[in-house]
Design a protein around this motif. Structure first.
Motif, mmCIF file in Angstrom:
data_model
loop_
_atom_site.group_PDB
_atom_site.id
_atom_site.type_symbol
_atom_site.label_atom_id
_atom_site.label_comp_id
_atom_site.label_asym_id
_atom_site.label_seq_id
_atom_site.Cartn_x
_atom_site.Cartn_y
_atom_site.Cartn_z
ATOM 1 N N LEU A 44 0.825 -1.209 0.000
ATOM 2 C CA LEU A 44 0.000 0.000 0.000
ATOM 3 C C LEU A 44 0.857 1.255 0.000
ATOM 4 O O LEU A 44 0.560 2.221 -0.705
ATOM 5 C CB LEU A 44 -0.938 0.003 1.211
ATOM 6 N N LYS A 45 1.934 1.263 0.786
ATOM 7 C CA LYS A 45 2.827 2.418 0.833
ATOM 8 C C LYS A 45 3.488 2.647 -0.525
ATOM 9 O O LYS A 45 3.567 3.769 -1.015
ATOM 10 C CB LYS A 45 3.894 2.223 1.909
ATOM 11 N N ARG A 46 3.955 1.569 -1.151
ATOM 12 C CA ARG A 46 4.599 1.683 -2.461
ATOM 13 C C ARG A 46 3.614 2.214 -3.500
ATOM 14 O O ARG A 46 3.944 3.090 -4.288
ATOM 15 C CB ARG A 46 5.166 0.332 -2.888
ATOM 16 N N ASN A 47 2.380 1.687 -3.486
ATOM 17 C CA ASN A 47 1.368 2.163 -4.428
ATOM 18 C C ASN A 47 1.037 3.631 -4.184
ATOM 19 O O ASN A 47 0.840 4.394 -5.125
ATOM 20 C CB ASN A 47 0.096 1.312 -4.338
ATOM 21 N N HIS A 48 0.976 4.027 -2.921
ATOM 22 C CA HIS A 48 0.684 5.420 -2.577
ATOM 23 C C HIS A 48 1.785 6.337 -3.097
ATOM 24 O O HIS A 48 1.503 7.403 -3.656
ATOM 25 C CB HIS A 48 0.531 5.557 -1.056
ATOM 26 N N ASP A 50 3.732 5.777 -5.637
ATOM 27 C CA ASP A 50 3.616 5.820 -7.095
ATOM 28 C C ASP A 50 2.522 6.793 -7.526
ATOM 29 O O ASP A 50 2.694 7.557 -8.480
ATOM 30 C CB ASP A 50 3.306 4.430 -7.663
ATOM 31 N N VAL A 51 1.403 6.797 -6.814
ATOM 32 C CA VAL A 51 0.302 7.717 -7.129
ATOM 33 C C VAL A 51 0.739 9.159 -6.906
ATOM 34 O O VAL A 51 0.479 10.032 -7.742
ATOM 35 C CB VAL A 51 -0.952 7.382 -6.285
ATOM 36 N N LEU A 52 1.426 9.430 -5.799
ATOM 37 C CA LEU A 52 1.894 10.781 -5.519
ATOM 38 C C LEU A 52 2.877 11.261 -6.584
ATOM 39 O O LEU A 52 2.826 12.418 -7.020
ATOM 40 C CB LEU A 52 2.539 10.849 -4.134
ATOM 41 N N ALA A 53 3.768 10.383 -7.016
ATOM 42 C CA ALA A 53 4.736 10.752 -8.052
ATOM 43 C C ALA A 53 4.026 11.055 -9.370
ATOM 44 O O ALA A 53 4.369 12.018 -10.063
ATOM 45 C CB ALA A 53 5.762 9.639 -8.243
ATOM 46 N N ALA A 54 3.017 10.267 -9.713
ATOM 47 C CA ALA A 54 2.261 10.500 -10.947
ATOM 48 C C ALA A 54 1.495 11.818 -10.865
ATOM 49 O O ALA A 54 1.427 12.569 -11.845
ATOM 50 C CB ALA A 54 1.308 9.340 -11.210
ATOM 51 N N GLN A 55 0.925 12.117 -9.705
ATOM 52 C CA GLN A 55 0.207 13.376 -9.537
ATOM 53 C C GLN A 55 1.159 14.555 -9.652
ATOM 54 O O GLN A 55 0.823 15.568 -10.284
ATOM 55 C CB GLN A 55 -0.508 13.413 -8.186
ATOM 56 N N LYS A 56 2.328 14.445 -9.053
ATOM 57 C CA LYS A 56 3.317 15.526 -9.125
ATOM 58 C C LYS A 56 3.748 15.757 -10.568
ATOM 59 O O LYS A 56 3.844 16.897 -11.024
ATOM 60 C CB LYS A 56 4.531 15.176 -8.264
ATOM 61 N N LYS A 57 3.956 14.674 -11.302
ATOM 62 C CA LYS A 57 4.363 14.788 -12.705
ATOM 63 C C LYS A 57 3.250 15.458 -13.519
ATOM 64 O O LYS A 57 3.513 16.318 -14.351
ATOM 65 C CB LYS A 57 4.666 13.404 -13.272
ATOM 66 N N LYS A 58 2.005 15.095 -13.263
ATOM 67 C CA LYS A 58 0.882 15.685 -13.964
ATOM 68 C C LYS A 58 0.758 17.175 -13.662
ATOM 69 O O LYS A 58 0.530 17.981 -14.568
ATOM 70 C CB LYS A 58 -0.409 14.964 -13.594
ATOM 71 N N ILE A 59 0.948 17.553 -12.401
ATOM 72 C CA ILE A 59 0.890 18.966 -12.030
ATOM 73 C C ILE A 59 1.989 19.749 -12.724
ATOM 74 O O ILE A 59 1.755 20.851 -13.228
ATOM 75 C CB ILE A 59 0.980 19.116 -10.494
ATOM 76 N N GLU A 60 3.195 19.189 -12.766
ATOM 77 C CA GLU A 60 4.300 19.851 -13.442
ATOM 78 C C GLU A 60 4.021 20.042 -14.918
ATOM 79 O O GLU A 60 4.316 21.082 -15.503
ATOM 80 C CB GLU A 60 5.592 19.064 -13.237
ATOM 81 N N MET A 61 3.420 19.034 -15.554
ATOM 82 C CA MET A 61 3.075 19.132 -16.985
ATOM 83 C C MET A 61 2.017 20.199 -17.206
ATOM 84 O O MET A 61 2.088 20.957 -18.175
ATOM 85 C CB MET A 61 2.583 17.772 -17.503
ATOM 86 N N LEU A 62 1.042 20.274 -16.316
ATOM 87 C CA LEU A 62 -0.014 21.273 -16.459
ATOM 88 C C LEU A 62 0.501 22.685 -16.225
ATOM 89 O O LEU A 62 -0.005 23.644 -16.822
ATOM 90 C CB LEU A 62 -1.166 20.973 -15.491
ATOM 91 N N ASN A 63 1.500 22.839 -15.378
ATOM 92 C CA ASN A 63 2.059 24.149 -15.099
ATOM 93 C C ASN A 63 2.950 24.656 -16.230
ATOM 94 O O ASN A 63 3.225 25.841 -16.309
ATOM 95 C CB ASN A 63 2.826 24.153 -13.774
ATOM 96 N N ASN A 64 3.412 23.760 -17.076
ATOM 97 C CA ASN A 64 4.304 24.171 -18.182
ATOM 98 C C ASN A 64 3.544 24.481 -19.408
ATOM 99 O O ASN A 64 2.687 24.657 -19.879
ATOM 100 C CB ASN A 64 5.309 23.066 -18.504
#
Length: 64
Positions: A44-48, A50-64
């Motif tokens: 569960l921790k590993r999956n969490h 991974d989700v946080l990293a994907a969200q951060k990447k998505k936010i960075e893409m949206l900000n650019n």
């Protein structure tokens, strides 16, 4: 019987949990309830993370 992860003595009544202990070995081994819970928490921790990293990447893409 013993837990195949930690070696703790367990009986079938106390724990009927079986887990795959290695990626390259599909066999299921008896584990105690404590190890079963620890393995769930790790997954569960590993999956969490991974989700946080994907969200951060998505936010960075949206900000650019």
């Amino acid at each position: 019987k013993n837990c195949k992860r930690c070696g703790r003595a367990i009986c079938e009544t106390c724990s009927d949990q079986r887990r795959q202990l290695a990626k390259d070995d599909a066999s299921l081994y008896r584990v105690c309830d404590k190890c079963d819970t620890e393995m769930d928490n790790y997954r569960l921790k590993r999956n969490h993370e991974d989700v946080l990293a994907a969200q951060k990447k998505k936010i960075e893409m949206l900000n650019n």
